[in-house]
Design an enzyme around this catalytic site. Structure first.
Site, mmCIF file in Angstrom:
data_model
loop_
_atom_site.group_PDB
_atom_site.id
_atom_site.type_symbol
_atom_site.label_atom_id
_atom_site.label_comp_id
_atom_site.label_asym_id
_atom_site.label_seq_id
_atom_site.Cartn_x
_atom_site.Cartn_y
_atom_site.Cartn_z
ATOM 1 N N ASN A 45 0.824 -1.204 0.000
ATOM 2 C CA ASN A 45 0.000 0.000 0.000
ATOM 3 C C ASN A 45 0.861 1.258 0.000
ATOM 4 O O ASN A 45 0.539 2.252 -0.667
ATOM 5 C CB ASN A 45 -0.916 0.017 1.224
ATOM 6 C CG ASN A 45 -2.083 -0.932 1.113
ATOM 7 O OD1 ASN A 45 -2.321 -1.529 0.063
ATOM 8 N ND2 ASN A 45 -2.825 -1.088 2.195
ATOM 9 N N ARG A 372 -11.876 -4.271 -13.663
ATOM 10 C CA ARG A 372 -10.813 -5.228 -13.350
ATOM 11 C C ARG A 372 -11.430 -6.619 -13.413
ATOM 12 O O ARG A 372 -12.484 -6.852 -12.833
ATOM 13 C CB ARG A 372 -10.226 -4.989 -11.965
ATOM 14 C CG ARG A 372 -9.666 -3.596 -11.731
ATOM 15 C CD ARG A 372 -8.925 -3.521 -10.396
ATOM 16 N NE ARG A 372 -8.750 -2.148 -9.945
ATOM 17 C CZ ARG A 372 -7.794 -1.334 -10.353
ATOM 18 N NH1 ARG A 372 -6.924 -1.767 -11.249
ATOM 19 N NH2 ARG A 372 -7.692 -0.107 -9.888
ATOM 20 N N ARG A 402 -6.310 1.801 -13.074
ATOM 21 C CA ARG A 402 -4.925 1.952 -12.642
ATOM 22 C C ARG A 402 -4.257 0.614 -12.351
ATOM 23 O O ARG A 402 -4.796 -0.218 -11.624
ATOM 24 C CB ARG A 402 -4.856 2.857 -11.416
ATOM 25 C CG ARG A 402 -3.450 3.234 -11.020
ATOM 26 C CD ARG A 402 -3.465 4.213 -9.881
ATOM 27 N NE ARG A 402 -4.014 5.506 -10.288
ATOM 28 C CZ ARG A 402 -4.946 6.157 -9.607
ATOM 29 N NH1 ARG A 402 -5.439 5.642 -8.519
ATOM 30 N NH2 ARG A 402 -5.370 7.330 -10.028
ATOM 31 N N HIS A 432 -16.459 3.456 -14.005
ATOM 32 C CA HIS A 432 -16.218 2.694 -12.787
ATOM 33 C C HIS A 432 -17.459 1.913 -12.362
ATOM 34 O O HIS A 432 -17.425 1.144 -11.402
ATOM 35 C CB HIS A 432 -15.784 3.663 -11.677
ATOM 36 C CG HIS A 432 -15.202 3.005 -10.475
ATOM 37 N ND1 HIS A 432 -15.823 3.019 -9.250
ATOM 38 C CD2 HIS A 432 -14.047 2.303 -10.301
ATOM 39 C CE1 HIS A 432 -15.093 2.359 -8.371
ATOM 40 N NE2 HIS A 432 -14.008 1.918 -8.980
ATOM 41 N N TYR A 465 -12.802 -9.392 -0.882
ATOM 42 C CA TYR A 465 -13.397 -8.086 -0.630
ATOM 43 C C TYR A 465 -14.848 -8.261 -0.205
ATOM 44 O O TYR A 465 -15.548 -9.154 -0.697
ATOM 45 C CB TYR A 465 -13.393 -7.214 -1.898
ATOM 46 C CG TYR A 465 -12.057 -6.767 -2.402
ATOM 47 C CD1 TYR A 465 -10.863 -7.281 -1.900
ATOM 48 C CD2 TYR A 465 -11.977 -5.815 -3.412
ATOM 49 C CE1 TYR A 465 -9.637 -6.860 -2.404
ATOM 50 C CE2 TYR A 465 -10.759 -5.379 -3.911
ATOM 51 C CZ TYR A 465 -9.593 -5.917 -3.404
ATOM 52 O OH TYR A 465 -8.386 -5.500 -3.898
ATOM 53 N N ARG A 561 -13.504 3.139 5.376
ATOM 54 C CA ARG A 561 -12.343 2.271 5.530
ATOM 55 C C ARG A 561 -11.025 3.039 5.525
ATOM 56 O O ARG A 561 -10.174 2.849 6.372
ATOM 57 C CB ARG A 561 -12.310 1.235 4.396
ATOM 58 C CG ARG A 561 -11.160 0.235 4.510
ATOM 59 C CD ARG A 561 -10.976 -0.540 3.226
ATOM 60 N NE ARG A 561 -10.289 0.215 2.199
ATOM 61 C CZ ARG A 561 -10.489 0.071 0.896
ATOM 62 N NH1 ARG A 561 -11.383 -0.779 0.456
ATOM 63 N NH2 ARG A 561 -9.812 0.789 0.031
ATOM 64 N N HIS A 589 -15.136 -3.140 1.230
ATOM 65 C CA HIS A 589 -15.204 -2.525 -0.095
ATOM 66 C C HIS A 589 -16.601 -2.074 -0.484
ATOM 67 O O HIS A 589 -16.750 -1.281 -1.407
ATOM 68 C CB HIS A 589 -14.658 -3.520 -1.136
ATOM 69 C CG HIS A 589 -14.369 -2.920 -2.468
ATOM 70 N ND1 HIS A 589 -15.174 -3.109 -3.558
ATOM 71 C CD2 HIS A 589 -13.359 -2.116 -2.892
ATOM 72 C CE1 HIS A 589 -14.679 -2.469 -4.600
ATOM 73 N NE2 HIS A 589 -13.572 -1.857 -4.225
#
Length: 682
Positions: A45, A372, A402, A432, A465, A561, A589
Site C-alpha cells: 500500500n 478489473r 490503474r 467505474h 473483498y 475504511r 469494499h
C-alpha cells in the site's frame, strides 16, 4: 463550514490507514502467517501511495498549484508531512518484521534467514545457487564517463557496489550497479536436505550482497548496499488530443517504469556520499530517502505465505453460500431479486448468469462493464462464447483502470477478435460502474435481467473483498441500465432515470438532497438518521451538508475504511457525527447508503465512494434495494453489524487520531466479519 481546520488532508488520512493495517500484523489473536500478510499489505500500500497519491502532490507542487480546499494545505507542506509520517510507518514496519514476526515465524518452524544466520552447509548451497542460477543473468555496470548511471526501473531491486582496484582494462574501480532482473525470484527456498529445515528461506537481496564479489574478479568489494527507487506510476493521456486511446495508452505504458522518482529506499549502513550521489541522480530531496534495516523490498516476503502450507498458521478456510437453483438463473431471478453479499455469498451465481446467457438461445444481447477482471477470467471466456453463439455482445472496457491498463488492453483485443463490440467509455470520465445487462426473449416480449454491484467482476477479489451484488429483473432498473449503456456506447444525451442515481449527472445532487431531507426532518422535530459505508470521503459539498445536518440534529454514522477528510466530534459542528474504520480478514469494499426518511427508509448500494473523482468525474451507478426484506438484510449485515463491531473497529476522533475500539465492560466481543462468516457460511 469552509474553515480549513474542519477538514483533514486526504493524502495524510490515506497514509494513516496503513498504520491500522500494520496493527493487524501485531495482533496476536491473528494467525501468524496472516500477520505476515498484513505486514506485506501495508508495505505494498505504501508503494502505491508514493506511486499515485504522493506523486500527484509532487506534480501540484512542481506546477505551483495553489492550496486546494477543503484543508487548505499547500502541496509543499503536504509532501513534507507525507515524508515525515511515512518515515514513522517504515520504522514501524521493520520493527514489526525484525523484532516480532521474523522471530515468531522462526519459533513456528518458518525461518527467513539473515546472512549472519547461515551455517556452512547453507552458505555452500547458496553459493552454488548463486553461480548456477543468478550470476548468469546479471549484468553489472561500472560507473565511469563511458558508463553513466543506468536507468533504474520502478521498484526494482538493485545493489550499489563500492570497488577498489583495477579491472582487466586497467580502469580504477569506484562504483558499480548490479540490477536484479525481474526473472529472478525475490525469495529463495532452501531444500530441506541442504538446510535442515522444511521451511527455510532467504531474500535474493541477501544472496546478492553476500556473493556480489564474484562478479568482480581481481577487484576488492569494499561495500555492497541494496536500494530501490519508487517512481510516479500515474499514466496520463491527453484524451482530447489523441485519435486512438488504446494506441496512445500503449505508448505511455512503455515508459511508465521510468517516470519521476518519488522515494529512495537504501540499506541503513550505506555511506552518506553514496546516498547523496543516488539522491542527485534521482533528483530527490534529502527527506525522500528511507534508510532500511532489512530488505528494501520487504513486501516480497509475501511469497512465504504462499509457499508454506501450514493451515494452523492461516485463517481457517470457508465455503461461501451458494443459493439454490443457480442452474436456472433466469427462473430464479424471475421469482424475485437475488442479493449476494460477497465473499460470504458465492460469486458463482454471477458467473452462471453470464454463462447461461451465452448459451441460452432466447438471449439476444449481453452488455457489460469491465474495470478489473483478473487473469484468465471465466467471464471473458463466457463473453467470447456468447459472441460466437451469435449474441450481440457489447463490453465497456475501462482502459485506464490503474495498474490494470496493460491487462485491459489485452482483454479488449481478445474480445474484439471474437466479434465483441468493445467500447472504451467516455473521454474524461473513467467508467467505474459495475453493470451487466442481459436481454432475453420470453414469449412475445423482451425481458431485461440486470446485475449491479459495488465491486469488480473479478472472481479473486470476490473472495477477499466485501461487496454487495443485486440480480434483478425489475423493469425500471433494467431500463435505467439500458439507458446508461446507450450513453456509454453512443452519443445519447443525459436522460432521467427512474430508479438509479448516476455519476456524473444525478448521484452527487441525489446524495446532497437526501442529506438535506434528513436535516429538514430534524429541524421539524422528527428523527433524522444517516448511516453510510464507503472506502473514502473527501467531497467538500457532501461534507458541508453532513456538518449542516449534524447541526440540525441528524444522527450520522459513517463507516469509512480509508481516507476521511471530515472531522467528527467538533463542538457545534459535527457533534452528531461518528466515523469508524473496520480492518479485518477481508478488505471492506462495499458502499451502502441508508437514509431514515422519517420511517420510510431508503437504502442504496453503489460503485462510488463520496470522493470528488467518483461523484463528479466518473461514470458510477447507485442502485436502490427495492425489496424491503433484502433492504433490511443489507442494513443488518453491512451497516448495523459493523456499527456493533468492537474487535476490528477504529474510531476517528476530532484530533485526527484513530483509536481502537474495545468491548465495554459487560459487552460481548463482536467482529462483524466473523459474524457474517458464522451466519452466512455456517
Amino acid at each position: 463550514m469552509r474553515d480549513p481546520a474542519l477538514y483533514f488532508n486526504r493524502e495524510l488520512s490515506q497514509l494513516d490507514f496503513n498504520f491500522r493495517v500494520l496493527a493487524q500484523a501485531l495482533d496476536e489473536s491473528v494467525p501468524l502467517l496472516e500477520r505476515l500478510r498484513y505486514l506485506c499489505i501495508s508495505c505494498t500500500n505504501l508503494d502505491e501511495f508514493f506511486e499515485i497519491r504522493a506523486a500527484t502532490v509532487r506534480h501540484a507542487q512542481d506546477f505551483g498549484a495553489v492550496p486546494a480546499p477543503p484543508d487548505g494545505l499547500a502541496p509543499a507542506t503536504v509532501l513534507r508531512r507525507i515524508h515525515e509520517r511515512a518515515a514513522e510507518l517504515v520504522r514501524a514496519q521493520y520493527e514489526c518484521w525484525n523484532k516480532v514476526l521474523r522471530p515468531e515465524l522462526a519459533r513456528a518452524g518458518v525461518r527467513v534467514l539473515a546472512r549472519s544466520q547461515w551455517n556452512a552447509r547453507q552458505a555452500r548451497w547458496l553459493r552454488a545457487y548463486f553461480r548456477d542460477e543468478i550470476m548468469p543473468v546479471l549484468s553489472p555496470l561500472g560507473l565511469d564517463p563511458a558508463h553513466p548511471f543506468p536507468r533504474i526501473l520502478n521498484k526494482s531491486l538493485n545493489i550499489v557496489v563500492v570497488l577498489e582496484g583495477r579491472d582487466a582494462f586497467g580502469r580504477v574501480g569506484h562504483l558499480a550497479i548490479v540490477r536484479a532482473p525481474r526473472s529472478l525470484p525475490r525469495i529463495i527456498q532452501l531444500p530441506e536436505q541442504a538446510s535442515g529445515g522444511e521451511h527455510d528461506f532467504v531474500f535474493l537481496s541477501a544472496v546478492l550482497s553476500e556473493f556480489v564479489h564474484e562478479l568482480f574478479p581481481g577487484m576488492q568489494v569494499k561495500g555492497a548496499y541494496q536500494f530501490r527507487v519508487t517512481r510516479n506510476s500515474e499514466v496520463i493521456v491527453d484524451e482530447d488530443e489523441v485519435e486512438n486511446l488504446a494506441l496512445a495508452l500503449r505508448d505511455e505504458l512503455a515508459g511508465r517504469g521510468y517516470l519521476r522518482a518519488m522515494r529512495l529506499e537504501i540499506a541503513a549502513d550505506c555511506p552518506r556520499p553514496i546516498v547523496r550521489t543516488l539522491l542527485q541522480n534521482f533528483e530527490l530531496p534529502g527527506n525522500a530517502v528511507y534508510r532500511i534495516d532489512g530488505p528494501v523490498n520487504l513486501n516480497r516476503v509475501i511469497q512465504v505465505y504462499d509457499l508454506v502450507q501450514r493451515p494452523d498458521l492461516k485463517f481457517p478456510p470457508f465455503q461461501p453460500r451458494l443459493p439454490k437453483n443457480t442452474e436456472a438463473m433466469f427462473d430464479l431471478v424471475s421469482g424475485g431479486d437475488l442479493l449476494l453479499h460477497h465473499p460470504f455469498d458465492s460469486f458463482a451465481p454471477v458467473l452462471e448468469l453470464i454463462k447461461q446467457a451465452a448459451e441460452d438461445p432466447n438471449v439476444l444481447a449481453i452488455k457489460q462493464t469491465l474495470y478489473r477482471t483478473g487473469k484468465d477470467s471465466p467471464i471473458v471466456e463466457h463473453l467470447v462464447q456468447a459472441a460466437r453463439n451469435g449474441k450481440d455482445v457489447t463490453v465497456v472496457v475501462e482502459l485506464r483502470a490503474r495498474f490494470d491498463e496493460e491487462a485491459n488492453l489485452g482483454l479488449a483485443d481478445r474480445l474484439q477478435e471474437a466479434g465483441v463490440q468493445v467500447v472504451y467509455g467516455v473521454v474524461g470520465f473513467k467508467t467505474h460502474a459495475k453493470m451487466l445487462l442481459v436481454v432475453r426473449r420470453e414469449g412475445r416480449k423482451l425481458r431485461r435481467y440486470v446485475h449491479l454491484g459495488t465491486g469488480n467482476y473479478h472472481s479473486g477479489t470476490a473472495r477477499a473483498y466485501t461487496d454487495i451484488g443485486l440480480v434483478t429483473a425489475d423493469p425500471d432498473i433494467g431500463n435505467d441500465v439500458h439507458l446508461i449503456f446507450q450513453q456509454l456506447s453512443g452519443l445519447a444525451p443525459a436522460t432521467s432515470l427512474s430508479r438509479l442515481l448516476q455519476a456524473p449527472f444525478t448521484l452527487h445532487a441525489g446524495i446532497l438532497a437526501r442529506i438535506e431531507r434528513e436535516a429538514e426532518h430534524a429541524r421539524n422535530g422528527r428523527p433524522g438518521r444517516i448511516i453510510a459505508k464507503m472506502n473514502a470521503l473527501n467531497e467538500p459539498q457532501v461534507m458541508r451538508a453532513l456538518y449542516a445536518a449534524s447541526q440540525a440534529g441528524v444522527s450520522i454514522d459513517l463507516i469509512v475504511r480509508g481516507a476521511c477528510s471530515l472531522r467528527p466530534g467538533v463542538p457545534g459542528v459535527s457533534d452528531n457525527i461518528r466515523v469508524r474504520s473496520i480492518v479485518g480478514r477481508f478488505l471492506e469494499h462495499h458502499r451502502v447508503y441508508w437514509f431514515g426518511n422519517d420511517g420510510q427508509p431508503e437504502l442504496y448500494c453503489a460503485s462510488a465512494d463520496w470522493l470528488e473523482r467518483n461523484l463528479l468525474r466518473r461514470v458510477e451507478t447507485c442502485f436502490p434495494i427495492l425489496d424491503p426484506a433484502l433492504a433490511a438484510r443489507v442494513k443488518r449485515e453491512a451497516l448495523d453489524n459493523y456499527l456493533a463491531d468492537n474487535l476490528n473497529a477504529w474510531e476517528l476522533h476530532a484530533d485526527g487520531v484513530y483509536r481502537k475500539v474495545v468491548p465495554a465492560d459487560g459487552d460481548p466481543p463482536h467482529s462483524a466479519q466473523s459474524a457474517l462468516l458464522a451466519g452466512i457460511c455456517g
